[in-house]
Design a protein around this motif. Structure first.
Motif, PDB file in Angstrom:
ATOM      1  N   THR A 154     159.416 -22.884  17.107  1.00 21.03           N
ATOM      2  CA  THR A 154     159.366 -21.665  16.313  1.00 21.03           C
ATOM      3  C   THR A 154     159.098 -21.972  14.849  1.00 21.03           C
ATOM      4  O   THR A 154     159.784 -22.788  14.245  1.00 21.03           O
ATOM      5  CB  THR A 154     160.700 -20.909  16.410  1.00 21.03           C
ATOM      6  OG1 THR A 154     161.154 -20.887  17.755  1.00 21.03           O
ATOM      7  CG2 THR A 154     160.552 -19.492  15.892  1.00 21.03           C
ATOM      8  N   ILE A 155     158.102 -21.292  14.265  1.00 24.10           N
ATOM      9  CA  ILE A 155     157.889 -21.383  12.822  1.00 24.10           C
ATOM     10  C   ILE A 155     158.008 -20.013  12.159  1.00 24.10           C
ATOM     11  O   ILE A 155     158.067 -19.918  10.937  1.00 24.10           O
ATOM     12  CB  ILE A 155     156.537 -22.029  12.475  1.00 24.10           C
ATOM     13  CG1 ILE A 155     155.365 -21.223  13.044  1.00 24.10           C
ATOM     14  CG2 ILE A 155     156.487 -23.475  12.939  1.00 24.10           C
ATOM     15  CD1 ILE A 155     154.007 -21.723  12.561  1.00 24.10           C
ATOM     16  N   GLY A 156     158.068 -18.964  12.971  1.00 29.52           N
ATOM     17  CA  GLY A 156     158.267 -17.623  12.431  1.00 29.52           C
ATOM     18  C   GLY A 156     158.754 -16.683  13.508  1.00 29.52           C
ATOM     19  O   GLY A 156     158.282 -16.739  14.646  1.00 29.52           O
ATOM     20  N   LEU A 157     159.739 -15.844  13.170  1.00 30.67           N
ATOM     21  CA  LEU A 157     160.287 -14.906  14.145  1.00 30.67           C
ATOM     22  C   LEU A 157     160.695 -13.635  13.417  1.00 30.67           C
ATOM     23  O   LEU A 157     161.543 -13.665  12.526  1.00 30.67           O
ATOM     24  CB  LEU A 157     161.497 -15.515  14.862  1.00 30.67           C
ATOM     25  CG  LEU A 157     162.097 -14.711  16.022  1.00 30.67           C
ATOM     26  CD1 LEU A 157     161.098 -14.588  17.161  1.00 30.67           C
ATOM     27  CD2 LEU A 157     163.379 -15.377  16.514  1.00 30.67           C
ATOM     28  N   GLN A 158     160.053 -12.534  13.778  1.00 34.11           N
ATOM     29  CA  GLN A 158     160.351 -11.242  13.158  1.00 34.11           C
ATOM     30  C   GLN A 158     160.899 -10.297  14.223  1.00 34.11           C
ATOM     31  O   GLN A 158     160.254 -10.080  15.255  1.00 34.11           O
ATOM     32  CB  GLN A 158     159.104 -10.642  12.518  1.00 34.11           C
ATOM     33  CG  GLN A 158     159.355  -9.320  11.809  1.00 34.11           C
ATOM     34  CD  GLN A 158     158.133  -8.815  11.068  1.00 34.11           C
ATOM     35  OE1 GLN A 158     157.065  -9.416  11.137  1.00 34.11           O
ATOM     36  NE2 GLN A 158     158.277  -7.697  10.375  1.00 34.11           N
ATOM     37  N   LEU A 159     162.086  -9.751  13.973  1.00 37.69           N
ATOM     38  CA  LEU A 159     162.733  -8.861  14.936  1.00 37.69           C
ATOM     39  C   LEU A 159     162.866  -7.452  14.387  1.00 37.69           C
ATOM     40  O   LEU A 159     163.008  -7.248  13.176  1.00 37.69           O
ATOM     41  CB  LEU A 159     164.131  -9.385  15.299  1.00 37.69           C
ATOM     42  CG  LEU A 159     164.206 -10.435  16.405  1.00 37.69           C
ATOM     43  CD1 LEU A 159     163.766 -11.793  15.895  1.00 37.69           C
ATOM     44  CD2 LEU A 159     165.604 -10.515  16.978  1.00 37.69           C
ATOM     45  N   ARG A 160     162.834  -6.501  15.319  1.00 35.43           N
ATOM     46  CA  ARG A 160     163.135  -5.114  14.970  1.00 35.43           C
ATOM     47  C   ARG A 160     164.225  -4.637  15.923  1.00 35.43           C
ATOM     48  O   ARG A 160     164.079  -4.715  17.143  1.00 35.43           O
ATOM     49  CB  ARG A 160     161.902  -4.224  15.094  1.00 35.43           C
ATOM     50  CG  ARG A 160     162.204  -2.772  14.695  1.00 35.43           C
ATOM     51  CD  ARG A 160     160.971  -1.914  14.733  1.00 35.43           C
ATOM     52  NE  ARG A 160     161.288  -0.537  14.380  1.00 35.43           N
ATOM     53  CZ  ARG A 160     160.432   0.475  14.415  1.00 35.43           C
ATOM     54  NH1 ARG A 160     159.170   0.251  14.804  1.00 35.43           N
ATOM     55  NH2 ARG A 160     160.807   1.684  14.073  1.00 35.43           N
ATOM     56  N   TYR A 161     165.313  -4.152  15.346  1.00 34.82           N
ATOM     57  CA  TYR A 161     166.452  -3.682  16.136  1.00 34.82           C
ATOM     58  C   TYR A 161     166.343  -2.166  16.288  1.00 34.82           C
ATOM     59  O   TYR A 161     166.586  -1.411  15.352  1.00 34.82           O
ATOM     60  CB  TYR A 161     167.753  -4.073  15.452  1.00 34.82           C
ATOM     61  CG  TYR A 161     167.961  -5.565  15.357  1.00 34.82           C
ATOM     62  CD1 TYR A 161     168.643  -6.257  16.349  1.00 34.82           C
ATOM     63  CD2 TYR A 161     167.459  -6.292  14.277  1.00 34.82           C
ATOM     64  CE1 TYR A 161     168.831  -7.630  16.282  1.00 34.82           C
ATOM     65  CE2 TYR A 161     167.634  -7.671  14.197  1.00 34.82           C
ATOM     66  CZ  TYR A 161     168.321  -8.327  15.207  1.00 34.82           C
ATOM     67  OH  TYR A 161     168.493  -9.689  15.134  1.00 34.82           O
ATOM     68  N   HIS A 162     165.962  -1.738  17.486  1.00 26.38           N
ATOM     69  CA  HIS A 162     165.755  -0.314  17.742  1.00 26.38           C
ATOM     70  C   HIS A 162     167.056   0.393  18.115  1.00 26.38           C
ATOM     71  O   HIS A 162     167.305   1.520  17.690  1.00 26.38           O
ATOM     72  CB  HIS A 162     164.751  -0.135  18.895  1.00 26.38           C
ATOM     73  CG  HIS A 162     163.446  -0.822  18.660  1.00 26.38           C
ATOM     74  ND1 HIS A 162     162.374  -0.205  18.026  1.00 26.38           N
ATOM     75  CD2 HIS A 162     163.023  -2.078  18.974  1.00 26.38           C
ATOM     76  CE1 HIS A 162     161.354  -1.054  17.959  1.00 26.38           C
ATOM     77  NE2 HIS A 162     161.717  -2.190  18.530  1.00 26.38           N
ATOM     78  N   ARG A 163     167.865  -0.267  18.930  1.00 20.74           N
ATOM     79  CA  ARG A 163     169.125   0.300  19.405  1.00 20.74           C
ATOM     80  C   ARG A 163     170.153  -0.817  19.522  1.00 20.74           C
ATOM     81  O   ARG A 163     169.795  -1.991  19.609  1.00 20.74           O
ATOM     82  CB  ARG A 163     168.956   0.968  20.785  1.00 20.74           C
ATOM     83  CG  ARG A 163     167.981   2.144  20.801  1.00 20.74           C
ATOM     84  CD  ARG A 163     167.748   2.613  22.231  1.00 20.74           C
ATOM     85  NE  ARG A 163     166.911   3.794  22.318  1.00 20.74           N
ATOM     86  CZ  ARG A 163     165.588   3.777  22.294  1.00 20.74           C
ATOM     87  NH1 ARG A 163     164.942   2.622  22.191  1.00 20.74           N
ATOM     88  NH2 ARG A 163     164.893   4.908  22.383  1.00 20.74           N
ATOM     89  N   LEU A 164     171.423  -0.457  19.553  1.00 22.14           N
ATOM     90  CA  LEU A 164     172.469  -1.452  19.748  1.00 22.14           C
ATOM     91  C   LEU A 164     172.393  -2.037  21.157  1.00 22.14           C
ATOM     92  O   LEU A 164     172.075  -1.329  22.115  1.00 22.14           O
ATOM     93  CB  LEU A 164     173.841  -0.821  19.519  1.00 22.14           C
ATOM     94  CG  LEU A 164     174.148  -0.400  18.079  1.00 22.14           C
ATOM     95  CD1 LEU A 164     175.442   0.402  18.039  1.00 22.14           C
ATOM     96  CD2 LEU A 164     174.240  -1.616  17.175  1.00 22.14           C
ATOM     97  N   VAL A 165     172.693  -3.311  21.262  1.00 20.41           N
ATOM     98  CA  VAL A 165     172.676  -4.004  22.555  1.00 20.41           C
ATOM     99  C   VAL A 165     174.098  -3.984  23.131  1.00 20.41           C
ATOM    100  O   VAL A 165     175.009  -4.567  22.540  1.00 20.41           O
ATOM    101  CB  VAL A 165     172.183  -5.453  22.400  1.00 20.41           C
ATOM    102  CG1 VAL A 165     172.246  -6.189  23.732  1.00 20.41           C
ATOM    103  CG2 VAL A 165     170.760  -5.479  21.837  1.00 20.41           C
ATOM    104  N   PRO A 166     174.312  -3.310  24.264  1.00 20.50           N
ATOM    105  CA  PRO A 166     175.675  -3.178  24.789  1.00 20.50           C
ATOM    106  C   PRO A 166     176.197  -4.469  25.415  1.00 20.50           C
ATOM    107  O   PRO A 166     175.447  -5.257  25.989  1.00 20.50           O
ATOM    108  CB  PRO A 166     175.536  -2.080  25.848  1.00 20.50           C
ATOM    109  CG  PRO A 166     174.118  -2.194  26.316  1.00 20.50           C
ATOM    110  CD  PRO A 166     173.327  -2.600  25.103  1.00 20.50           C
ATOM    111  N   LEU A 167     177.504  -4.676  25.284  1.00 21.46           N
ATOM    112  CA  LEU A 167     178.161  -5.789  25.951  1.00 21.46           C
ATOM    113  C   LEU A 167     178.456  -5.436  27.404  1.00 21.46           C
ATOM    114  O   LEU A 167     178.469  -4.263  27.777  1.00 21.46           O
ATOM    115  CB  LEU A 167     179.479  -6.133  25.245  1.00 21.46           C
ATOM    116  CG  LEU A 167     179.396  -6.564  23.783  1.00 21.46           C
ATOM    117  CD1 LEU A 167     180.798  -6.802  23.238  1.00 21.46           C
ATOM    118  CD2 LEU A 167     178.534  -7.811  23.620  1.00 21.46           C
ATOM    119  N   GLN A 168     178.684  -6.456  28.212  1.00 24.79           N
ATOM    120  CA  GLN A 168     179.079  -6.311  29.610  1.00 24.79           C
ATOM    121  C   GLN A 168     178.136  -5.363  30.368  1.00 24.79           C
ATOM    122  O   GLN A 168     178.550  -4.603  31.236  1.00 24.79           O
ATOM    123  CB  GLN A 168     180.528  -5.822  29.692  1.00 24.79           C
ATOM    124  CG  GLN A 168     181.502  -6.812  29.060  1.00 24.79           C
ATOM    125  CD  GLN A 168     182.947  -6.382  29.149  1.00 24.79           C
ATOM    126  OE1 GLN A 168     183.271  -5.211  28.970  1.00 24.79           O
ATOM    127  NE2 GLN A 168     183.819  -7.333  29.429  1.00 24.79           N
TER     128      GLN A 168
END
Length: 227
Positions: A154-168
């Motif tokens: 990896t030399i570059g990583l761009q993320l977009r968080y659209h919604r919360l990620v649920p546990l379990q």
């Protein structure tokens, strides 16, 4: 136990292969129990007295790990590095107490992954830490490079968080290579829940680079005899 994306480098009924499988089975069993311990640790409401007693017990168990220990640059004997199974990976490793672990499989246009985050991976109460999403996608996008025959870093990583990620909650991840430019590899990835793959929770665009052989040998001295 080996990843479906790789071919084991040993043959069935070979003593070395059987010993390797026994070791991997034992590593996985210990990793499973350690993950249960971590989960119990972060969920307990036990008294300080109980916690102190348990800390003493665990200190004793830690002391039972005797014998030589590998250095940071050493590749574990149970691994298939760089193109295969990593037993202690904090993302996919069945022997890691930190990993969900993520299970990777081939997909029609790349790779897919499934896992369930526990409370040990919590950010906001009830939801996964944003850094866990980044780590999961970074790992799977790297697998996509390998599956396409171009292992990269990896030399570059761009993320977009659209919604919360649920546990379990069972999660589904996907990643695929979208293009290349010399040694650069461009990859996209996403996280959804397994029951609703139409609703993207997190998406990512990544750039990876395939190191040339000399650079790879400099970064990973353990590969010198194999390359």
């Amino acid at each position: 136990m080996t990843s479906p994306l790789t071919t084991p480098n040993t043959t069935p009924h070979d003593p070395a292969a059987e010993d390797l499988q026994r070791r991997r089975k034992a590593i996985s069993a210990l990793g499973h129990e350690l993950r249960l311990l971590v989960d119990a640790t972060v969920r307990t409401t036990a008294s300080p007295e109980t916690l102190n007693r348990l800390a003493d017990d665990i200190r004793t168990l830690t002391g039972a790990f005797t014998g030589p220990r590998r250095a940071p640059a050493d590749v574990p004997a149970a691994d298939e590095f760089p193109r295969g199974l990593r037993m202690y990976s904090p993302v996919t490793g069945p022997g890691s107490p930190l990993a969900p672990p993520l299970h990777v499989t081939p997909a029609s246009d790349g790779v897919a992954g499934t896992c369930t985050l526990g409370i040990a991976h919590e950010g906001p109460p009830g939801y996964g830490h944003g850094g866990m999403s980044a780590m999961l996608l970074d790992e799977l996008m790297g697998w996509a490079c390998t599956a396409a025959g171009m292992p990269g870093m990896t030399i570059g990583l761009q993320l977009r968080y659209h919604r919360l990620v649920p546990l379990q909650t069972p999660l589904h991840l996907a990643a695929r290579v979208t293009g290349t430019d010399d040694r650069k590899i461009f990859v996209v990835g996403s996280i959804t829940t397994d029951h609703d793959r139409s609703a993207t929770l997190v998406s990512a665009d990544g750039t990876f680079v395939a190191p040339d052989p000399d650079r790879a040998r400099a970064l990973f001295p353990s590969l010198r005899e194999e390359t």
